[in-house]
Each structure stands twice: as structure tokens, then as C-alpha cells.
Write an enzyme that holds these catalytic residues in place. Structure first.
Site, PDB file in Angstrom:
ATOM      1  N   ASP A  74      29.799  34.621  37.349  1.00 41.36           N
ATOM      2  CA  ASP A  74      30.406  34.671  38.681  1.00 41.36           C
ATOM      3  C   ASP A  74      29.384  34.270  39.742  1.00 41.36           C
ATOM      4  O   ASP A  74      28.175  34.321  39.517  1.00 41.36           O
ATOM      5  CB  ASP A  74      31.015  36.046  38.959  1.00 41.36           C
ATOM      6  CG  ASP A  74      30.167  37.181  38.405  1.00 41.36           C
ATOM      7  OD1 ASP A  74      28.986  36.948  38.083  1.00 41.36           O
ATOM      8  OD2 ASP A  74      30.678  38.304  38.305  1.00 41.36           O
ATOM      9  N   CYS A  99      25.121  42.335  43.734  1.00 40.23           N
ATOM     10  CA  CYS A  99      25.732  42.655  42.438  1.00 40.23           C
ATOM     11  C   CYS A  99      25.084  41.805  41.344  1.00 40.23           C
ATOM     12  O   CYS A  99      25.524  41.814  40.194  1.00 40.23           O
ATOM     13  CB  CYS A  99      27.235  42.432  42.503  1.00 40.23           C
ATOM     14  SG  CYS A  99      28.145  43.276  41.218  1.00 40.23           S
ATOM     15  N   GLU A 133      34.169  39.350  43.378  1.00 33.41           N
ATOM     16  CA  GLU A 133      34.169  40.622  44.105  1.00 33.41           C
ATOM     17  C   GLU A 133      35.529  40.922  44.724  1.00 33.41           C
ATOM     18  O   GLU A 133      35.895  42.070  44.908  1.00 33.41           O
ATOM     19  CB  GLU A 133      33.094  40.630  45.200  1.00 33.41           C
ATOM     20  CG  GLU A 133      31.668  40.588  44.675  1.00 33.41           C
ATOM     21  CD  GLU A 133      31.258  41.827  43.878  1.00 33.41           C
ATOM     22  OE1 GLU A 133      32.018  42.807  43.845  1.00 33.41           O
ATOM     23  OE2 GLU A 133      30.177  41.789  43.264  1.00 33.41           O
ATOM     24  N   HIS A 160      27.357  41.083  32.604  1.00 32.68           N
ATOM     25  CA  HIS A 160      27.112  41.680  33.918  1.00 32.68           C
ATOM     26  C   HIS A 160      25.783  42.411  33.869  1.00 32.68           C
ATOM     27  O   HIS A 160      25.479  43.063  32.871  1.00 32.68           O
ATOM     28  CB  HIS A 160      28.213  42.654  34.320  1.00 32.68           C
ATOM     29  CG  HIS A 160      28.251  42.800  35.807  1.00 32.68           C
ATOM     30  ND1 HIS A 160      27.246  43.443  36.505  1.00 32.68           N
ATOM     31  CD2 HIS A 160      29.104  42.317  36.729  1.00 32.68           C
ATOM     32  CE1 HIS A 160      27.512  43.366  37.791  1.00 32.68           C
ATOM     33  NE2 HIS A 160      28.628  42.685  37.960  1.00 32.68           N
TER      34      HIS A 160
HETATM   35  C1  LIG Z   1      31.053  44.582  38.726  1.00 34.37           C
HETATM   36  C2  LIG Z   1      31.638  44.951  40.039  1.00 34.37           C
HETATM   37  O1  LIG Z   1      31.012  45.629  40.815  1.00 34.37           O
HETATM   38  N1  LIG Z   1      32.877  44.485  40.303  1.00 34.37           N
HETATM   39  C3  LIG Z   1      33.620  44.814  41.460  1.00 34.37           C
HETATM   40  C4  LIG Z   1      34.979  44.183  41.343  1.00 34.37           C
HETATM   41  C5  LIG Z   1      35.822  44.322  42.573  1.00 34.37           C
HETATM   42  C6  LIG Z   1      37.225  44.696  42.271  1.00 34.37           C
HETATM   43  C7  LIG Z   1      38.148  44.718  43.461  1.00 34.37           C
HETATM   44  N2  LIG Z   1      37.734  44.000  44.597  1.00 34.37           N
HETATM   45  C8  LIG Z   1      38.375  46.178  43.846  1.00 34.37           C
HETATM   46  O2  LIG Z   1      37.607  46.686  44.664  1.00 34.37           O
HETATM   47  O3  LIG Z   1      39.282  46.791  43.341  1.00 34.37           O
HETATM   48  C9  LIG Z   1      33.757  46.327  41.568  1.00 34.37           C
HETATM   49  O4  LIG Z   1      33.862  46.809  42.695  1.00 34.37           O
HETATM   50  O5  LIG Z   1      33.758  47.041  40.547  1.00 34.37           O
END
Ligand SMILES: CC(=O)N[C@@H](CCC[C@H](N)C(=O)O)C(=O)O
EC number: 3.5.1.47
Length: 385
Positions: A74, A99, A133, A160
Site C-alpha cells: 500500500d 503506518c 487507510e 504489514h
Molecule cells: C493497518 C491499519 O492500521 N489499517 C487501518 C485501516 C483503516 C480502516 C478504515 N479506514 C477504518 O477506520 O475502519 C486501520 O485503522 O486499522
């Protein structure tokens, strides 16, 4: 050219200076293309998606392909103001690779540079994905037909970084690795008025306080304590000045569960609580849920068993079986369509993921590249599916 460790670190540092938010990764896209243009182009084909212009797909043709193996990373950053005081700090105030997607892209470039020089047996498809994100870049790419014809992927891998794991450790588990998530926006409408005359107004901040408290009891009182769920409101906007009662509140949050049924249950209970508060406070509460592509990340049983076995028997790799995490990933959508494995790469940061002091150890990059090249070579030499 196969990128050396020093070159990988330079690339990561450059990417770190140019963080961009979801779907705005234009400089990142151009820089990735510039780096890739220096690799041997003999077996390479590039695919772009006009409707998702920051995405980039790179195919390395195999010498005797039996399958198409995908590797995804990503590209986007977060609206976080970096506090690490680095020489290579973000040049965009308020935006940071908090991240570690700069690490993810660099590992992908390292693997790609290796196979541009050493033709793989199978076809390899590298997917540089925008908008992890938010805004579901993986899902958008899939729905736009990114993985069709020569770019069809039979099995997908992706990593990740993990701030808690020691540098270079590969972490993985079979089954659910990451939660599914749903973004939730809440708009509460009461009635504004003078701070001194609450009886003539309908204080939406008081309603929001009740909403937040009641919603948290879903986790503490409604769900089975042995099953996981998270509800976090990370943003709240309301009011203009201390002596005016706020008529409106806007909340933004995320809800998470390790199964789709848990996510659906959390959504249902949030809606029921909002309906109850509308009646008790005589107000309006509008709720909008958006799951996009953030399905639970389900690792494929066969591919993941093989991946774990390889990592465990490779003396150069430090492997750890990890527990499921409540982080979300829109790689969950791709793994729902195409079998594959997501894994962690330890980067041992003092600051957590998504924090202003997230500071990954860069040695992990080379270790990630080596572990993945080793695995792919092993995988490509197996006859079975
Ligand atoms: C690995 C990571 O931190 N991913 C994000 C993914 C975002 C998901 C979406 N925008 C949400 O907030 O539901 C995370 O916040 O886990």
C-alpha cells in the site's frame, strides 16, 4: 540492478519525505515509476488504471509459468503531524507515513528489483495500491478489473509492518489475521441556544456524550467477552464558543470485529442505541456506515500453512506465530476474492502504528526482502497448486 541495503534505505527515506493521503499518491506513484525504470525492463510490463491513476501494477514474466503470483503493498499516508525530528522528516505538514507504507513499498521494490534481474519461473505481479487507510483502494482496483488477462492473480501475498515485533521477525497465523472494519459517521442534531437558557435549546454535546457512553457498553455488556469487538470514535466536531449551546455534533469512528457477523451485530446495536436516544432526547441522529473493502483478512489455509512452514524451517528467518489483530486492511477484500497470505514484518518502533512518533527500524526492509524472495523461490519450485 538489484537494490542494495543502502539503496533501499535511501528509497525509503525519500518516500518518507513525500507522504500523501489516500487517492492523492501522485508524487509517490511517479517516484515508484522512476525507481522501477532503472530496473531491467526485459521481462517487465507495466499496467496503469486511468480510473485509479495512482495505482501501479508491474508484471515480471516468468520463464516457465505455472501460475501468477501477486505481491501487494500500500502507498498512502495518514493525517498525522510527525514529531520524530528526522533529517528525512515529512515535507508535508500534517501528513506522515505513520503506518509504515513507505517500508511496505520499499520491500516491494527490493523484491521487484531482484526478479527484474533474476527471471522468476512463475509470473509475478506487483501491485502498488493506493488508499489503504480509507477509500478502499484495493477494492476499487479489483472492481476496475486490475487483475484481469495477463494481470490475473492466482495467489496473493502482502505484508504489514508491526511496531511490537522485533526487527525483521516474520509474524503470521492461519485463519483470521486482521479484523474487518466499518467506518461510521454520526450526525446529531439538537437545537442551539444561549448557555444560560438550556431549557430553550437541545444540547447536542450532551446527547453525544450519552451516545458515546452507551455505545461503549455494547463492547463491555452486549458481546461475549471471549469474542472481540472494538468501537473507537477518533474524531468529534461540535460547538463554536463556550457560551453557546451546540446544535450539532459530528462524530467519526471505526468499528471492528474478527468476523463479519460481529461487525454486523455492532452496527445493529449502534443503530438501536441511536434510535433510543432520538426518542429520549427528542433529537435527530443520522448514522452512516461504510465498510468498503475492509473485510476481515482471512489467510488461505493451504497457502498460509506452506508460508508458515517455509518461514519456520528457514534458519535465516525469525518466525513468530501471532494472534489476530484488530487492525483493519482492505487487503481483506482481495483475499476474499483471491486466496493468499498476509503477514507481519517486525520493525520494533517505540511509537505505535498511527502515532506521531512511529519510528520503524529500517534494517527490517532488507530482512523482509530476503525472507520473501526466499519464499517465492521455494514456492515457484513446487509442482503442486
Ligand atoms: C493497518 C491499519 O492500521 N489499517 C487501518 C485501516 C483503516 C480502516 C478504515 N479506514 C477504518 O477506520 O475502519 C486501520 O485503522 O486499522
Amino acid at each position: 540492478m538489484v537494490l542494495s541495503e543502502t539503496e533501499l534505505i535511501d528509497i525509503r527515506r525519500h518516500l518518507h519525505t513525500i507522504p500523501e493521503l489516500s487517492l492523492e499518491e501522485f508524487k509517490t506513484h511517479d517516484y515508484l515509476k522512476q525507481v522501477i525504470s532503472k530496473f531491467s525492463q526485459v521481462n517487465m510490463e507495466i499496467k496503469e488504471l486511468p480510473e485509479l491513476p495512482t495505482a501501479l501494477l508491474v508484471l515480471i514474466k516468468g520463464s516457465n509459468p505455472k501460475r501468477n503470483i501477486g505481491y501487494r503493498c500500500d502507498m498512502d499516508a495518514l493525517p498525522v503531524n510527525e514529531t520524530n525530528g528526522l533529517k528525512y522528516a515529512s515535507q508535508t505538514k500534517g501528513v506522515m507515513h505513520a503506518c509504515g507504507h513507505d517500508i511496505h513499498m520499499t520491500v516491494a521494490l527490493g523484491i521487484l528489483s531482484y526478479y527484474a534481474e533474476h527471471q522468476p519461473k512463475d509470473n509475478l505481479i506487483f501491485f502498488f495500491q493506493p488508499a489503504e487507510e480509507s477509500q478502499s483502494g484495493g477494492r476499487k482496483a479489483y472492481d476496475l478489473g486490475a487483475f484481469s488477462k495477463r494481470f490475473q492473480v492466482d495467489e496473493f501475498y502482502g505484508l504489514h509492518d508491526n511496531a511490537q515485533l522485533k526487527t525483521g521477525v516474520i509474524g503470521c497465523r492461519n485463519g483470521t489475521l486482521f479484523a474487518g472494519t466499518t467506518e461510521v459517521n454520526v450526525d446529531i442534531k439538537g437545537k442551539s441556544g444561549h448557555a444560560a437558557y438550556p431549557q430553550l435549546a437541545n444540547d447536542s454535546i450532551v446527547i453525544a456524550a450519552n451516545f458515546i457512553e452507551q455505545v461503549q457498553t455494547i463492547i463491555s455488556r452486549n458481546i461475549d467477552p471471549t469474542r472481540c469487538g472494538v468501537i473507537t470514535f477518533g474524531k468529534i466536531e461540535a460547538g463554536v464558543i463556550r457560551n453557546v449551546i451546540a446544535g450539532k455534533v459530528h462524530l467519526e469512528g471505526t468499528i471492528r470485529g474478527l468476523t463479519q457477523s460481529m461487525i454486523e451485530y455492532l452496527r445493529l446495536r449502534i443503530s438501536e442505541i441511536a434510535e433510543g436516544l432520538e426518542k429520549s432526547f427528542n433529537c435527530s441522529i443520522k448514522i452512516n456506515f461504510n465498510q468498503g473493502g475492509y473485510y476481515p483478512v482471512e489467510n488461505d489455509p493451504v497457502l498460509t500453512k506452506r508460508f508458515i512452514e517455509y518461514m519456520q524451517q528457514n534458519k535465516a528467518v525469525d518466525f513468530e506465530e501471532t494472534a489476530p489483530a484488530m487492525t483493519g486492511e482492505d487487503f481483506g477484500y482481495l483475499l476474499n476474492k483471491i486466496p493468499g497470505t498476509m503477514f507481519w514484518l517486525g520493525v520494533e518502533s517505540p511509537g505505535a502504528l498511527h502515532s506521531a512518533d512511529f519510528l520503524p527500524h529500517e534494517e527490517a526492509i532488507e530482512q523482509g526482502v530476503k525472507a520473501m524472495v526466499g519464499f517465492l523461490n521455494y514456492r515457484m519450485n513446487l509442482e503442486e497448486k
